[in-house]
Write a protein that holds these residues in place. Structure first.
Motif, mmCIF file in Angstrom:
data_model
loop_
_atom_site.group_PDB
_atom_site.id
_atom_site.type_symbol
_atom_site.label_atom_id
_atom_site.label_comp_id
_atom_site.label_asym_id
_atom_site.label_seq_id
_atom_site.Cartn_x
_atom_site.Cartn_y
_atom_site.Cartn_z
ATOM 1 N N LEU A 266 53.235 39.623 22.309
ATOM 2 C CA LEU A 266 54.444 40.338 21.766
ATOM 3 C C LEU A 266 53.980 41.855 21.485
ATOM 4 O O LEU A 266 54.812 42.939 21.879
ATOM 5 C CB LEU A 266 55.098 39.834 20.631
ATOM 6 N N ILE B 133 66.036 33.056 13.627
ATOM 7 C CA ILE B 133 66.811 34.272 12.723
ATOM 8 C C ILE B 133 65.760 35.100 11.806
ATOM 9 O O ILE B 133 65.687 36.298 11.637
ATOM 10 C CB ILE B 133 68.024 33.794 12.306
ATOM 11 N N MET B 134 65.174 34.299 10.969
ATOM 12 C CA MET B 134 64.256 34.807 9.972
ATOM 13 C C MET B 134 63.192 35.459 10.633
ATOM 14 O O MET B 134 62.747 36.873 10.092
ATOM 15 C CB MET B 134 63.929 33.499 8.972
ATOM 16 N N THR C 157 52.688 29.972 27.399
ATOM 17 C CA THR C 157 51.866 29.822 26.132
ATOM 18 C C THR C 157 51.747 28.364 25.981
ATOM 19 O O THR C 157 52.739 27.647 26.050
ATOM 20 C CB THR C 157 52.480 30.507 24.967
ATOM 21 N N LEU D 218 58.104 28.352 19.354
ATOM 22 C CA LEU D 218 57.256 27.730 18.637
ATOM 23 C C LEU D 218 57.543 26.656 17.502
ATOM 24 O O LEU D 218 56.883 25.853 17.280
ATOM 25 C CB LEU D 218 56.345 29.069 17.958
ATOM 26 N N THR D 219 58.931 26.972 16.994
ATOM 27 C CA THR D 219 59.164 25.970 16.016
ATOM 28 C C THR D 219 59.404 24.575 16.628
ATOM 29 O O THR D 219 59.233 23.501 16.124
ATOM 30 C CB THR D 219 60.365 26.692 15.296
ATOM 31 N N HIS E 102 58.854 14.888 11.249
ATOM 32 C CA HIS E 102 59.554 15.888 10.361
ATOM 33 C C HIS E 102 60.780 15.527 9.889
ATOM 34 O O HIS E 102 61.514 16.532 9.517
ATOM 35 C CB HIS E 102 59.601 17.173 11.287
ATOM 36 N N ILE F 232 56.075 31.788 8.797
ATOM 37 C CA ILE F 232 57.055 31.750 10.111
ATOM 38 C C ILE F 232 57.694 30.771 10.681
ATOM 39 O O ILE F 232 58.802 30.524 11.058
ATOM 40 C CB ILE F 232 56.305 32.640 11.323
ATOM 41 N N ILE F 233 56.696 29.619 10.730
ATOM 42 C CA ILE F 233 57.175 28.277 11.187
ATOM 43 C C ILE F 233 57.414 27.329 10.198
ATOM 44 O O ILE F 233 56.939 26.965 9.266
ATOM 45 C CB ILE F 233 56.100 27.536 11.819
ATOM 46 N N PRO F 234 59.041 27.070 9.762
ATOM 47 C CA PRO F 234 59.181 26.343 8.735
ATOM 48 C C PRO F 234 58.747 25.072 8.181
ATOM 49 O O PRO F 234 58.284 24.959 6.916
ATOM 50 C CB PRO F 234 60.764 25.934 9.068
ATOM 51 N N MET G 57 49.551 25.490 15.564
ATOM 52 C CA MET G 57 50.472 26.345 15.300
ATOM 53 C C MET G 57 50.137 27.715 15.125
ATOM 54 O O MET G 57 50.612 28.622 15.507
ATOM 55 C CB MET G 57 51.489 26.026 14.281
ATOM 56 N N GLN H 238 66.234 27.499 15.070
ATOM 57 C CA GLN H 238 67.404 28.753 15.011
ATOM 58 C C GLN H 238 67.166 29.188 13.832
ATOM 59 O O GLN H 238 67.204 30.552 13.916
ATOM 60 C CB GLN H 238 68.706 27.877 15.627
ATOM 61 N N VAL H 239 66.878 28.675 12.660
ATOM 62 C CA VAL H 239 66.788 29.298 11.488
ATOM 63 C C VAL H 239 65.465 30.225 11.593
ATOM 64 O O VAL H 239 65.486 31.450 11.193
ATOM 65 C CB VAL H 239 66.719 28.577 10.322
ATOM 66 N N ALA H 240 64.475 29.435 12.066
ATOM 67 C CA ALA H 240 63.360 30.040 12.187
ATOM 68 C C ALA H 240 63.338 31.273 12.919
ATOM 69 O O ALA H 240 62.550 32.524 12.733
ATOM 70 C CB ALA H 240 62.085 29.133 12.632
ATOM 71 N N PRO I 207 68.280 32.792 4.580
ATOM 72 C CA PRO I 207 68.282 32.979 6.178
ATOM 73 C C PRO I 207 69.120 33.788 7.011
ATOM 74 O O PRO I 207 68.869 34.752 7.614
ATOM 75 C CB PRO I 207 68.322 31.386 6.597
ATOM 76 N N MET I 208 70.481 33.831 6.495
ATOM 77 C CA MET I 208 71.617 34.637 7.078
ATOM 78 C C MET I 208 71.840 35.929 6.408
ATOM 79 O O MET I 208 72.844 36.432 7.053
ATOM 80 C CB MET I 208 72.789 33.617 7.204
ATOM 81 N N LEU J 190 62.680 39.524 21.045
ATOM 82 C CA LEU J 190 61.763 38.719 21.786
ATOM 83 C C LEU J 190 61.017 38.020 20.746
ATOM 84 O O LEU J 190 60.534 36.848 21.039
ATOM 85 C CB LEU J 190 60.757 39.714 22.352
ATOM 86 N N THR J 191 60.903 38.602 19.716
ATOM 87 C CA THR J 191 60.093 37.915 18.445
ATOM 88 C C THR J 191 60.892 36.621 18.115
ATOM 89 O O THR J 191 60.380 35.559 17.767
ATOM 90 C CB THR J 191 59.970 38.663 17.215
ATOM 91 N N TYR K 166 58.124 23.566 19.109
ATOM 92 C CA TYR K 166 56.884 23.052 19.635
ATOM 93 C C TYR K 166 56.086 22.269 18.321
ATOM 94 O O TYR K 166 55.902 21.135 18.314
ATOM 95 C CB TYR K 166 55.753 23.976 19.984
ATOM 96 N N ASP K 167 56.462 22.967 17.039
ATOM 97 C CA ASP K 167 55.771 22.283 15.810
ATOM 98 C C ASP K 167 56.488 20.875 15.491
ATOM 99 O O ASP K 167 55.700 19.929 15.094
ATOM 100 C CB ASP K 167 56.106 23.453 14.889
ATOM 101 N N SER L 82 60.411 33.778 20.828
ATOM 102 C CA SER L 82 59.239 33.426 20.785
ATOM 103 C C SER L 82 59.081 32.070 19.339
ATOM 104 O O SER L 82 58.433 31.266 19.662
ATOM 105 C CB SER L 82 58.151 34.236 20.601
ATOM 106 N N VAL L 83 59.468 32.649 18.246
ATOM 107 C CA VAL L 83 59.257 31.858 17.115
ATOM 108 C C VAL L 83 60.320 30.404 17.253
ATOM 109 O O VAL L 83 59.874 29.811 16.845
ATOM 110 C CB VAL L 83 59.743 32.781 15.865
ATOM 111 N N ILE M 79 55.431 26.585 26.561
ATOM 112 C CA ILE M 79 56.403 27.695 25.841
ATOM 113 C C ILE M 79 56.454 28.962 27.120
ATOM 114 O O ILE M 79 55.473 29.421 27.446
ATOM 115 C CB ILE M 79 55.894 28.232 24.660
#
Lengths: 166, 166, 166, 166, 166, 166
Positions: free
Chosen positions: C126, F63-64, C144, F126-127, C6, C72-74, C115, F59-61, E74-75, F118-119, F129-130, F122-123, F141
């Protein structure tokens, strides 16, 4: 005289400025419906005992759509929806059963929630169509209309007349 | 017998597997409408000469909604929409004018585009409601239905019968 | 050696080019879970007979999230998900009941669906948390993880070892 | 003569039908830029050694925007983006430093990826503006333009002439 | 000295806490533009009489983008946009006509609306590009900048100097 | 006794009405984590010096995602998030390194921000992981849980007990 408010000085659409309007509790009730043949009606009704997911899925779709209304309807303001409730009634008709969808939406904000209620009702009906279309593509959605509205500042409360359905 | 396909082995909703279905060109035509009073009709119609934005905004909303269909309707597959066209006709009625909204959607994919056409038609009508509701809240949306569908593999083409409207 | 793919030539993240990869049918199975106290377990389980909506809502949320994964996942590619199925199992534990969530995702495309499956499993859990948090805020989500993956071209199929859960 | 293709027979916008166009590998390169004062430049540049997040955040924003292009630009087709890469160069100017943003987008599909590249470049620049606006609101974004495009079927490859920048 | 506010104690980006800031009415005006060749200019201008949809579509896109700003940047904080207005002016230039896009955004909230105005202006220009790119791919978007800002609490009003355009 | 509040009079899910609840400042802290093998840990850690983007992207993921929570979790209210902060800690474990993700979310509103925290957590996981799954698909996770919550009106503050992690 009431006026189209969605136009700017160039005659183009705009999102109307509501920053001067006070925040009040506002409610709206909208209805839609979908006419289903007997085979589909029986499957859905039976499902409410056995496995029944059509109405549950449709209702989640409607609630989620109410929250996305301002991204679906171009000139609609983003509002902090404070509550949404969707209920179902069945009506027997000559050519099948009508599933009547009633949505109540509520906010505390500067604009009304008619569009949230109407969009939720429409999407709930569309989702029922989607989940049943393998059985019959002839289902008919609507009429869809506003039943009641309260809490506005510049416009009075609204209540649809009985028998004004069509 | 046709069957509900949206349920898994636990009786819960799922997004049906279409990975075995071949990609074909598929089309769907859907209609919705909105009944407007004469004051609104005249303003919109006049606008088509002077400044007229209501139909332009509504149509953009409808096209954008067709592309968001799979995020609005829970069990709908994401599909690569290849074309969407929305057209308008006016019909005079006893209690006002009906704006008839016709959406044609097309894809080359593994599932049909009925939901994209129906969702676009509904959102187009909802947007007209939104832009005119300052004048009259009594507008009625629909009926909304599928007019025609071609290109499916497992299900035959569909064509709505004339006079089957309501 | 496997590598982080990536990153671009400036050491920054990019969305990897997959245009050379052939389209194959790909599947992924992911699991998450949520540990609930007995009061919540009984309410949900009873609900499956009476009114039971928690699992239905959670599952719709999971399916919709699988379709939104690439937003959701960049660095995730948009893919045409061809099917998603979510099922539930209960496991009795010392401190309550564990709701095990299993998601199977499928596509015919150039990248995998891990993903999508993992995101759906997380969002399903959630949503259960959200609907039960008025009763108890101490619920724990996860672990997970990916259970299985097939159909890739550059990487072999994957199958998680038993007892590798934690 | 080339023609506006985004209009239907009523003179209204439509999403053009591309279902007849073959799938080819298509690329587009777009550039935008943002002119920053020296204080901001130095903070960002120093950050690239110490903690530096502005460009990382901006680039994630750009990549995510490229995937949302068809939901942002009304008549844009949804396409399966197969790769996106964003890189940065600094150019010293009289009144500060220009951050040049270059986006390469790639797909295997029936329509081009110019809009995805242009949208990503614009959003990357907007994000830099957002993160630095507490220091100076006078930053200027752009010019933004297409640099190159390959792989189309009905239209030839495009390459911007040097010195054609403004 | 003004400071970058978007970093947490680990030097990473965060969404700044604004819960202590009072709600005030805030406005922002932003401009972008797009330079079009004469053929495109004439088609769009003529369209305003005949069929003219390019500006209407672009403007709907801009308004919708203003509402999605916090999901694109994003922010950026989610804010309850209370009004958005987009207007167009034409300026004759040596190499064609420049379409100047002016966006006014307004909110009653705890953060400014600069990003909403700038994002709307950018997306409006991008949409014009999209609808005209079949005729000419050499169109140039921008410069894009903030013209004016009022209503902030911690930062003073801002007004761009004349002739500071580029 | 605490009750499930997400059901209407038909036993179906609804979005609970919160229009009577006062607006208070509310905070929530949630944690998730992801267990990585040593190869991945070293690459990410080294990256924080050289090119390191994995945590920045994640971290951007996160926050979004916190801002999209009400569109991801069906019965969640849209709230005006006023601040989100994500931080990372590494913990050495027997079978690798655990990246601990801590999210603090804040709002001034009528409902809590647990789901947003929480969301986001989690995201973020997940990011990670990706971005690392090309190296190892066996990452795990979670557990993911609420650490703390303040500011509610109808429910008391919450603080997770130490050693209650799993």
């Amino acid at each position: 005289m009431a006026e189209f408010t969605h136009f700017n000085e160039q005659g183009r659409a705009k999102m109307v400025d509501v920053s001067d309007k006070p925040e009040t509790v506002r409610t709206a009730i909208a209805q839609s419906s979908i006419l289903l043949n007997d085979e589909i009606f029986e499957s859905i009704a039976a499902n409410t005992m056995k496995k029944g997911d059509v109405l549950a899925v449709a209702q989640v779709a409607g609630i989620m759509a109410s929250k996305s209304t301002s991204t679906i309807i171009p000139m609609c303001h983003p509002i902090p929806l404070s509550g949404v409730n969707i209920s179902f009634q069945w009506e027997k008709e000559k050519r099948g059963h009508r599933l009547v969808i009633t949505v109540t939406a509520k906010t505390k904000g500067s604009t009304g929630v008619e569009m949230e209620a109407l969009t939720a009702a429409s999407v709930t009906a569309l989702t029922v169509y989607d989940m049943c279309k393998a059985v019959d593509k002839g289902m008919v959605i609507g009429p869809t209309y506003l039943v009641e509205k309260t809490g506005g500042v510049s416009s009075p409360d609204y209540k649809r007349q009985i028998n004004q359905k069509e």
